[in-house]
Design a protein around this motif. Structure first.
Motif, short mmCIF file in Angstrom:
data_model
loop_
_atom_site.label_atom_id
_atom_site.label_comp_id
_atom_site.label_asym_id
_atom_site.label_seq_id
_atom_site.Cartn_x
_atom_site.Cartn_y
_atom_site.Cartn_z
N PRO A 63 0.71 -1.48 -0.04
CA PRO A 63 -0.10 0.07 0.05
C PRO A 63 0.89 1.52 0.15
O PRO A 63 2.06 1.27 0.67
CB PRO A 63 -0.93 -0.36 1.69
CG PRO A 63 -0.24 -1.69 1.35
CD PRO A 63 0.66 -2.19 0.76
N GLY A 64 0.56 2.35 -0.72
CA GLY A 64 0.88 3.41 -0.52
C GLY A 64 1.80 3.29 -1.94
O GLY A 64 2.98 4.49 -2.14
N GLY A 89 -4.08 -9.88 -5.22
CA GLY A 89 -4.58 -9.89 -3.47
C GLY A 89 -3.52 -9.49 -2.85
O GLY A 89 -3.63 -10.19 -1.44
N THR A 90 -2.38 -9.24 -3.16
CA THR A 90 -1.23 -8.56 -2.08
C THR A 90 -1.86 -7.48 -0.98
O THR A 90 -0.95 -7.19 -0.60
CB THR A 90 0.31 -9.33 -2.32
OG1 THR A 90 0.38 -8.11 -3.34
CG2 THR A 90 0.61 -10.65 -2.97
N LEU A 91 -2.81 -6.61 -1.72
CA LEU A 91 -2.42 -5.25 -1.47
C LEU A 91 -3.42 -4.96 0.09
O LEU A 91 -4.19 -5.88 -0.06
CB LEU A 91 -2.46 -4.10 -2.20
CG LEU A 91 -1.97 -3.83 -3.58
CD1 LEU A 91 -2.54 -3.08 -5.11
CD2 LEU A 91 -0.68 -3.45 -3.04
#
Length: 156
Positions: free
Chosen positions: A82-83, A154-156
């Motif tokens: 994220p980010g 699906g990793t965020l």
């Protein structure tokens, strides 16, 4: 001056070999970082080709003879945290370096602390997995570039 439009950061790197087809890899000065290929971020108003040539001069002290015909691969990489932003990674096939070339290498010590030759098997274990995948897929000749996408569903 208006603010820059949001977009994808771009990196440019170079795949250098020796006459035995070993890969030239470098180790960042940052503790715990994996080995990688010479290169870096493409700066504002700089082409990827100019960036990879600049990085060769700055990081290695070498003037690398690379042209647009040496384009090897372009890959879109989805952000994994994220980010962070998705980015484009551009890879050029570089020159074959001989011992008289490597004798002239002067590492930019605040960026890199080592370089080495690695077989393709060694490179698969030493390089970041995304870089290893980019260069270990079926190798093509310069001028027949590959476009890849690396998704991290699906990793965020």
């Amino acid at each position: 001056m208006p603010p820059l439009a949001a977009g994808h950061p771009v990196t440019a790197s170079v795949l250098i070999t020796n006459p035995d087809d070993a890969l030239f890899i470098v180790h960042p000065a940052k503790a715990g970082a994996p080995w990688h290929l010479p290169g870096g971020i493409v700066e504002q108003s700089e082409s990827p080709l100019d960036a990879v040539r600049r990085e060769g001069r700055e990081e290695l002290g070498l003037d690398l003879d690379i042209t647009e015909h040496d384009l090897f691969a372009v890959e879109w990489l989805q952000a994994i945290r994220p980010g962070r932003r998705d980015r484009l990674a551009i890879l050029f096939a570089g020159p074959v370096l001989h011992p008289h070339d490597t004798d002239r290498i002067t590492l930019q010590r605040d960026e890199l602390n080592a370089w080495r030759w690695a077989t393709r098997d060694e490179a698969q274990t030493l390089l970041h997995p995304a870089i290893a995948a980019r260069i270990m897929s079926p190798l093509q000749t310069p001028g027949s570039a590959v476009y890849r996408e690396t998704r991290n569903e699906g990793t965020l």
